[in-house]
Design a protein around this motif. Structure first.
Motif, PDB file in Angstrom:
ATOM      1  N   VAL A 264       8.017   6.934   8.048  1.00 14.64           N
ATOM      2  CA  VAL A 264       9.075   5.925   8.013  1.00 14.64           C
ATOM      3  C   VAL A 264      10.413   6.638   7.869  1.00 14.64           C
ATOM      4  N   SER A 265      11.497   5.877   7.905  1.00  8.17           N
ATOM      5  CA  SER A 265      12.834   6.470   7.774  1.00  8.17           C
ATOM      6  C   SER A 265      13.159   6.783   6.317  1.00  8.17           C
ATOM      7  N   VAL A 266      14.135   7.665   6.139  1.00  3.98           N
ATOM      8  CA  VAL A 266      14.608   7.982   4.792  1.00  3.98           C
ATOM      9  C   VAL A 266      15.175   6.731   4.126  1.00  3.98           C
ATOM     10  N   ARG A 267      15.849   5.891   4.922  1.00  9.29           N
ATOM     11  CA  ARG A 267      16.403   4.645   4.372  1.00  9.29           C
ATOM     12  C   ARG A 267      15.290   3.766   3.813  1.00  9.29           C
ATOM     13  N   THR A 268      14.153   3.690   4.537  1.00  8.86           N
ATOM     14  CA  THR A 268      13.016   2.891   4.060  1.00  8.86           C
ATOM     15  C   THR A 268      12.468   3.464   2.761  1.00  8.86           C
ATOM     16  N   ILE A 269      12.369   4.788   2.686  1.00  6.26           N
ATOM     17  CA  ILE A 269      11.880   5.423   1.454  1.00  6.26           C
ATOM     18  C   ILE A 269      12.793   5.081   0.286  1.00  6.26           C
ATOM     19  N   LYS A 270      14.088   5.125   0.496  1.00  9.27           N
ATOM     20  CA  LYS A 270      15.023   4.822  -0.596  1.00  9.27           C
ATOM     21  C   LYS A 270      14.898   3.368  -1.040  1.00  9.27           C
ATOM     22  N   ARG A 271      14.667   2.470  -0.074  1.00  8.93           N
ATOM     23  CA  ARG A 271      14.436   1.073  -0.453  1.00  8.93           C
ATOM     24  C   ARG A 271      13.144   0.935  -1.252  1.00  8.93           C
ATOM     25  N   ASP A 272      12.120   1.687  -0.854  1.00 13.63           N
ATOM     26  CA  ASP A 272      10.851   1.640  -1.575  1.00 13.63           C
ATOM     27  C   ASP A 272      11.005   2.201  -2.992  1.00 13.63           C
TER      28      ASP A 272
ATOM     29  N   ARG B 109       8.724  19.024 -10.488  1.00 21.12           N
ATOM     30  CA  ARG B 109       9.457  19.508  -9.312  1.00 21.12           C
ATOM     31  C   ARG B 109      10.085  18.354  -8.543  1.00 21.12           C
ATOM     32  N   GLY B 110       9.396  17.220  -8.520  1.00 18.40           N
ATOM     33  CA  GLY B 110       9.866  16.092  -7.735  1.00 18.40           C
ATOM     34  C   GLY B 110       9.585  16.305  -6.255  1.00 18.40           C
ATOM     35  N   ILE B 111       9.979  15.347  -5.457  1.00  8.56           N
ATOM     36  CA  ILE B 111       9.760  15.405  -4.021  1.00  8.56           C
ATOM     37  C   ILE B 111      10.932  14.724  -3.331  1.00  8.56           C
ATOM     38  N   SER B 112      11.380  15.274  -2.207  1.00  8.60           N
ATOM     39  CA  SER B 112      12.573  14.748  -1.546  1.00  8.60           C
ATOM     40  C   SER B 112      12.250  13.515  -0.715  1.00  8.60           C
ATOM     41  N   ALA B 113      13.282  12.735  -0.444  1.00  4.69           N
ATOM     42  CA  ALA B 113      13.123  11.556   0.406  1.00  4.69           C
ATOM     43  C   ALA B 113      12.707  11.960   1.816  1.00  4.69           C
ATOM     44  N   ASP B 114      13.223  13.105   2.286  1.00  5.55           N
ATOM     45  CA  ASP B 114      12.854  13.583   3.619  1.00  5.55           C
ATOM     46  C   ASP B 114      11.353  13.859   3.710  1.00  5.55           C
ATOM     47  N   ARG B 115      10.795  14.497   2.690  1.00  4.93           N
ATOM     48  CA  ARG B 115       9.361  14.797   2.691  1.00  4.93           C
ATOM     49  C   ARG B 115       8.540  13.523   2.614  1.00  4.93           C
ATOM     50  N   LEU B 116       8.972  12.581   1.790  1.00  2.00           N
ATOM     51  CA  LEU B 116       8.256  11.309   1.697  1.00  2.00           C
ATOM     52  C   LEU B 116       8.314  10.560   3.033  1.00  2.00           C
ATOM     53  N   ALA B 117       9.472  10.589   3.677  1.00  2.00           N
ATOM     54  CA  ALA B 117       9.616   9.901   4.965  1.00  2.00           C
ATOM     55  C   ALA B 117       8.679  10.509   6.002  1.00  2.00           C
ATOM     56  N   ALA B 118       8.588  11.858   6.020  1.00  2.00           N
ATOM     57  CA  ALA B 118       7.698  12.521   6.969  1.00  2.00           C
ATOM     58  C   ALA B 118       6.239  12.222   6.652  1.00  2.00           C
ATOM     59  N   GLU B 119       5.916  12.172   5.353  1.00  2.00           N
ATOM     60  CA  GLU B 119       4.535  11.926   4.943  1.00  2.00           C
ATOM     61  C   GLU B 119       4.062  10.537   5.351  1.00  2.00           C
ATOM     62  N   PHE B 120       4.947   9.544   5.241  1.00  2.00           N
ATOM     63  CA  PHE B 120       4.535   8.162   5.489  1.00  2.00           C
ATOM     64  C   PHE B 120       5.000   7.622   6.840  1.00  2.00           C
TER      65      PHE B 120
ATOM     66  N   GLU C 219       0.832  -1.205   0.000  1.00  2.00           N
ATOM     67  CA  GLU C 219       0.000   0.000   0.000  1.00  2.00           C
ATOM     68  C   GLU C 219       0.865   1.253   0.000  1.00  2.00           C
ATOM     69  N   ARG C 220       1.985   1.203   0.766  1.00  6.34           N
ATOM     70  CA  ARG C 220       2.876   2.358   0.811  1.00  6.34           C
ATOM     71  C   ARG C 220       3.540   2.593  -0.539  1.00  6.34           C
ATOM     72  N   LEU C 221       3.929   1.518  -1.224  1.00  2.00           N
ATOM     73  CA  LEU C 221       4.538   1.678  -2.548  1.00  2.00           C
ATOM     74  C   LEU C 221       3.583   2.368  -3.511  1.00  2.00           C
ATOM     75  N   HIS C 222       2.323   1.959  -3.461  1.00  2.00           N
ATOM     76  CA  HIS C 222       1.335   2.589  -4.335  1.00  2.00           C
ATOM     77  C   HIS C 222       1.171   4.061  -3.961  1.00  2.00           C
ATOM     78  N   ALA C 223       1.090   4.347  -2.649  1.00  3.30           N
ATOM     79  CA  ALA C 223       0.916   5.730  -2.206  1.00  3.30           C
ATOM     80  C   ALA C 223       2.126   6.583  -2.577  1.00  3.30           C
ATOM     81  N   ILE C 224       3.332   6.013  -2.463  1.00  3.81           N
ATOM     82  CA  ILE C 224       4.532   6.754  -2.843  1.00  3.81           C
ATOM     83  C   ILE C 224       4.516   7.058  -4.338  1.00  3.81           C
ATOM     84  N   SER C 225       4.119   6.077  -5.142  1.00  2.79           N
ATOM     85  CA  SER C 225       4.067   6.306  -6.592  1.00  2.79           C
ATOM     86  C   SER C 225       3.090   7.423  -6.922  1.00  2.79           C
ATOM     87  N   GLU C 226       1.986   7.505  -6.186  1.00  2.00           N
ATOM     88  CA  GLU C 226       1.028   8.583  -6.420  1.00  2.00           C
ATOM     89  C   GLU C 226       1.620   9.924  -6.011  1.00  2.00           C
TER      90      GLU C 226
END
Length: 238
Positions: A33-41, A20-31, A5-12
């Motif tokens: 989880v850690s920045v490392r987890t976002i990078k793995r996703d 513009r894109g979005i940073s790993a830090d913002r994605l980590a805060a949004e979901f 579910e998180r992978l789908h939400a991240i893709s959205e």
């Protein structure tokens, strides 16, 4: 939130971020989880075929290639039932028939096991809703909004006074459990909120709307929200 579910939400989120894109830090805060987890996703999305781009350095981030489409994501049984329940419980909402047809298409393309589990779970969710607006009236209002044509309505006010008005539809709004048509009333020469349950008849005319916008509805106090971004609006008292 499960990883699929998180992978789908991240893709959205990547899709909505555009060029513009979005940073790993913002994605980590949004979901949460850690920045490392976002990078793995992100790596997992790339490996699945999603056209992810990365921009390194300060101000960098991730996004999706323009014009791209994402690989299909399978819904879980609970996600499928959540869609069915939401649509079934909103039978009085504009375009409810189309929403129901869309959900049915989604259910039909699920794998047999997921579909079977979703339908079994759906048997445990009951709703009892009726639309206060006839299908003919609702269809006319929906068509007028989509085509931006003037709609002629027979309307009964709270006082009991009945009028026939030509209205330029601007938006549909739901607040306090009631649906409204908001539009420029040519009879009153002003923006008005019309409770759908008080519209007894509606027909689409051949007249084009003159360009009234959502901004003219006024400053949006709390009470209702556009379905795409969560901004809040509510009707003025008439």
């Amino acid at each position: 939130m499960r990883r699929a579910e998180r992978l789908h939400a991240i893709s959205e989120s990547l899709r909505r971020s555009g060029i513009r894109g979005i940073s790993a830090d913002r994605l980590a805060a949004e979901f949460g989880v850690s920045v490392r987890t976002i990078k793995r996703d992100i790596d997992a999305l790339e490996n699945s075929g999603a056209p992810v781009w990365a921009r390194p350095g300060p101000g960098g981030g991730y996004g999706l290639a323009a014009g791209s489409t994402l690989p299909p994501v399978t819904l879980s049984p609970t996600q499928a039932v959540a869609l069915m329940a939401a649509v079934s419980a909103a039978a009085d909402a504009p375009y409810a028939d189309l929403a129901n047809a869309g959900v049915r298409k989604i259910i039909d393309v699920l794998d047999p096991l997921t579909r079977s589990r979703a339908e079994a779970l759906a048997d445990r969710v009951w709703v009892n809703t009726e639309s206060p607006v006839s299908r003919a009236t609702g269809s006319a209002l929906e068509a007028a909004m989509a085509e931006q044509k003037v709609v002629r309505i027979d309307y009964v006010a709270a006082s009991g006074d009945a009028t026939t008005r030509d209205v330029e539809p601007v938006l549909f709004a739901s607040t306090n459990g009631q649906w409204y048509l908001v539009g420029w009333c040519r009879l009153r020469d002003a923006m008005r909120w019309f409770k759908l349950s008080r519209i007894t008849r509606a027909s689409v005319t051949t007249l084009d709307c003159t360009g009234h916008t959502v901004a003219e509805v006024g400053e949006p106090p709390a009470g209702a929200r556009p379905v795409h971004d969560g901004a809040r609006i509510s009707p003025d008292q008439r």
